[in-house]
Design an enzyme around this catalytic site. Structure first.
Site, PDB file in Angstrom:
ATOM      1  N   ASP A  13       0.807  -1.232   0.000  1.00  0.00           N
ATOM      2  CA  ASP A  13       0.000   0.000   0.000  1.00  0.00           C
ATOM      3  C   ASP A  13       0.834   1.272   0.000  1.00  0.00           C
ATOM      4  O   ASP A  13       0.402   2.315   0.498  1.00  0.00           O
ATOM      5  CB  ASP A  13      -0.963   0.030   1.211  1.00  0.00           C
ATOM      6  CG  ASP A  13      -1.903  -1.151   1.204  1.00  0.00           C
ATOM      7  OD1 ASP A  13      -2.210  -1.661   0.114  1.00  0.00           O
ATOM      8  OD2 ASP A  13      -2.317  -1.580   2.294  1.00  0.00           O
ATOM      9  N   LYS A  16       1.945   2.173  -4.977  1.00  0.00           N
ATOM     10  CA  LYS A  16       2.532   1.620  -6.216  1.00  0.00           C
ATOM     11  C   LYS A  16       1.645   1.917  -7.426  1.00  0.00           C
ATOM     12  O   LYS A  16       2.133   2.229  -8.501  1.00  0.00           O
ATOM     13  CB  LYS A  16       2.719   0.098  -6.074  1.00  0.00           C
ATOM     14  CG  LYS A  16       3.681  -0.276  -4.951  1.00  0.00           C
ATOM     15  CD  LYS A  16       3.780  -1.779  -4.780  1.00  0.00           C
ATOM     16  CE  LYS A  16       2.527  -2.434  -4.253  1.00  0.00           C
ATOM     17  NZ  LYS A  16       2.150  -2.058  -2.878  1.00  0.00           N
ATOM     18  N   GLY A  40      -4.484  -4.282  -3.871  1.00  0.00           N
ATOM     19  CA  GLY A  40      -5.452  -3.246  -4.230  1.00  0.00           C
ATOM     20  C   GLY A  40      -4.643  -2.023  -4.614  1.00  0.00           C
ATOM     21  O   GLY A  40      -4.053  -1.386  -3.746  1.00  0.00           O
ATOM     22  N   HIS A  41      -4.550  -1.751  -5.906  1.00  0.00           N
ATOM     23  CA  HIS A  41      -3.717  -0.643  -6.386  1.00  0.00           C
ATOM     24  C   HIS A  41      -4.624   0.489  -6.876  1.00  0.00           C
ATOM     25  O   HIS A  41      -5.395   0.309  -7.815  1.00  0.00           O
ATOM     26  CB  HIS A  41      -2.787  -1.118  -7.514  1.00  0.00           C
ATOM     27  CG  HIS A  41      -1.777  -2.126  -7.044  1.00  0.00           C
ATOM     28  ND1 HIS A  41      -0.830  -2.686  -7.864  1.00  0.00           N
ATOM     29  CD2 HIS A  41      -1.565  -2.659  -5.814  1.00  0.00           C
ATOM     30  CE1 HIS A  41      -0.085  -3.534  -7.163  1.00  0.00           C
ATOM     31  NE2 HIS A  41      -0.521  -3.536  -5.913  1.00  0.00           N
ATOM     32  N   GLN A 224       2.074  -6.019  -3.035  1.00  0.00           N
ATOM     33  CA  GLN A 224       2.542  -6.127  -1.641  1.00  0.00           C
ATOM     34  C   GLN A 224       3.848  -5.343  -1.450  1.00  0.00           C
ATOM     35  O   GLN A 224       4.053  -4.360  -2.139  1.00  0.00           O
ATOM     36  CB  GLN A 224       2.703  -7.597  -1.211  1.00  0.00           C
ATOM     37  CG  GLN A 224       1.392  -8.341  -1.047  1.00  0.00           C
ATOM     38  CD  GLN A 224       0.808  -8.863  -2.350  1.00  0.00           C
ATOM     39  OE1 GLN A 224       1.490  -9.526  -3.098  1.00  0.00           O
ATOM     40  NE2 GLN A 224      -0.446  -8.575  -2.623  1.00  0.00           N
TER      41      GLN A 224
END
Ligand code: GDP
Ligand code: IMO
Ligand code: MG
Length: 425
Positions: A13, A16, A40-41, A224
């Site tokens: 988080d 990225k 979750g990007h 990650q």
């Protein structure tokens, strides 16, 4: 122009998605190499927000090719939902999304086992995303896994699913007291997914090789972060893949000799979601206030993220493993208005000073942070686009971190949107 790997420096988080979106302008291909829909990007473009879980963030640039590599574990339902979501928002993926035929799949029994194992661990739980990531990677390594290519042969798929389900139902019922899953339901739904997924399957090493010959530029998008790496992270409080730079090669079939640049994305502070040691973690009302200030809630699970000061001990280890060419620092704006800011320089453990990361979790858990305190800044950085116009104390903070890490910070992000970015030159 270069082939670039982008990785998270700590616990995920880091922003990225935003940095990948920015750098995608310079490349032709964007490739995910590990993890799954635990990621979750977030990318914000104008007033639109996109949260991508499996498909590379580069997909939001309509002329870029996107690849999901063999190192990713794929939940086909999640994949198809994400394709639908993108298409409903005018982003067509046909002809520019390729999925490794040797990537392993996530099945409903992986999710059930993820959940049941966490329940059974009680206080010792990892705090996983419950997306079935760990059990799917475990099957891959134990040579029980079912790969995308197996969807192409109904008989082989049936045989593998049947063997797997027999074993998993045994575990679910007899070890965890859970409810067994129906073969027919899984089989039918995966055969439906197969029809929709077939057109995307490809042999990725060949595509990447052709891209190299054609002198195209490739960006590898890590999920990650380094301290969640199954080997180098805070084991067992980690994910089940290798989010470190080396993972980009293993997870795609692209040779290390052809990687030109490794970029680390770090927040201006630290966060972690899920359980596990976090030496510089905030506590009390300041922790709650800061979480709100930074809007630190998980993009995948919505869980509140734990927040803390910048940790040079962990970051130095991350630099050592990934050998970053430069760093992108996000969320500097979140620190606006703080009276003073701390940087953890070393750890203290039973009177001893450690300046390197400790693999022994019993030691790590009991390490105390030793801080250097710097004055904060009161001005807002949100609208600043010129590095030299940042408040004097913000520049001093960035400089101090650069001194500690020995790696230049070339991008500073002061907001979630594309334009809220400062290129340092
Ligand atoms: P990722 O998993 O590394 O892609 O990061 P996430 O998307 O899970 O979390 C990063 C969050 O910070 C997202 O909500 C982003 O929109 C947001 N974000 C990224 N960069 C900045 C920044 O510089 N400032 C602020 N305020 N938010 C940012
Ligand atoms: P992105 O790509 C932050 C964490 C979970 C848990 C541990 C193991 O958005 O940075 P898993 O479901 O992978 O078995 O959970 O890893 N985790 C993440 N934390 N960002 C992520 O992804 C994460 N993916 C997994 O919270 O602590
Ligand atoms: Mg995320």
């Amino acid at each position: 122009m270069a082939n670039i790997v982008i990785v998270g420096t700590l616990f995920g988080d880091e922003g990225k998605g935003k940095i990948v979106d920015l750098l995608t302008q310079q490349v032709d291909y964007v490739v995910r190499f590990q993890g799954g829909n635990n990621a979750g990007h977030t990318v914000e473009i104008g007033d639109e927000q996109y949260i991508l879980h499996l498909i590379p963030s580069g997909i939001l640039h309509k002329d870029k090719m996107c690849i999901i590599g063999n190192g990713v574990v794929i939940d086909p339902k999640c994949l198809l939902d994400e394709i639908k979501f993108l298409e409903s928002r005018g982003m067509s993926v046909g002809g520019r999304l390729f999925i490794s035929d040797i990537a392993h799949m996530i099945f409903p029994y992986h999710k059930v086992l993820d959940e049941l194992r966490e329940q059974k661990k009680g206080k010792k739980k990892i705090g996983t995303t419950k997306r079935g990531i760990g059990p799917a990677y475990a099957d891959k390594v134990s040579r029980m896994g079912i790969r995308m290519i197996d969807l192409l042969n109904e008989n082989i798929f049936k045989e593998k699913l049947s063997m797997n389900l027999e074993e998993k139902n045994d575990l679910i019922k007899n070890v965890y007291n859970g409810e067994s899953l129906s073969f027919n339901e899984i089989f039918d739904s995966y055969m439906r997914y197969a029809e929709q997924i077939k057109p995307y399957l490809a042999q990725i090493p060949h595509i990447l090789h052709k891209a190299l010959i054609d002198k195209k530029n490739i960006l590898f998008e890590g999920a990650q972060g380094t301290m969640l790496d199954v080997d180098f992270g805070t084991y067992p409080y980690v994910t089940s893949s290798n989010p470190t730079a080396g993972g980009a090669c293993i997870g795609t079939g692209f040779a290390p000799s052809k990687i030109d640049e490794v970029v680390g994305v770090t927040k201006a502070y630290s966060t972690r979601v899920g359980e596990g040691p976090f030496t510089t973690e905030f506590s009390g009302s300041f922790a709650d206030w800061f979480r709100k200030q930074g809007n630190e809630y998980g993009a995948t699970t919505g869980r509140p993220r734990r927040c803390g000061w910048f940790d040079c001990v962990l970051m130095k280890y991350s630099v050592l493993i990934n050998q970053f060419d430069y760093l992108a620092m996000t969320k500097l704006d979140v620190m606006d208005g703080l009276e003073s800011i701390k940087i953890c320089t070393v750890y203290k453990y039973k009177g001893e000073i450690f300046d390197v990361f400790q693999n022994d979790l019993e030691i790590l858990k009991n390490c105390e942070p030793v801080y250097e305190e710097l004055p904060g800044w009161q001005e807002s950085t949100k609208n600043i686009r010129d590095y030299n116009k940042l408040p004097k104390n913000a520049l001093a903070y960035i400089d101090r971190i650069t001194q500690f890490l020995g790696v230049p910070i070339k991008i500073v992000s002061v907001g979630a949107k594309r334009e809220a970015t400062i290129f340092v030159d």
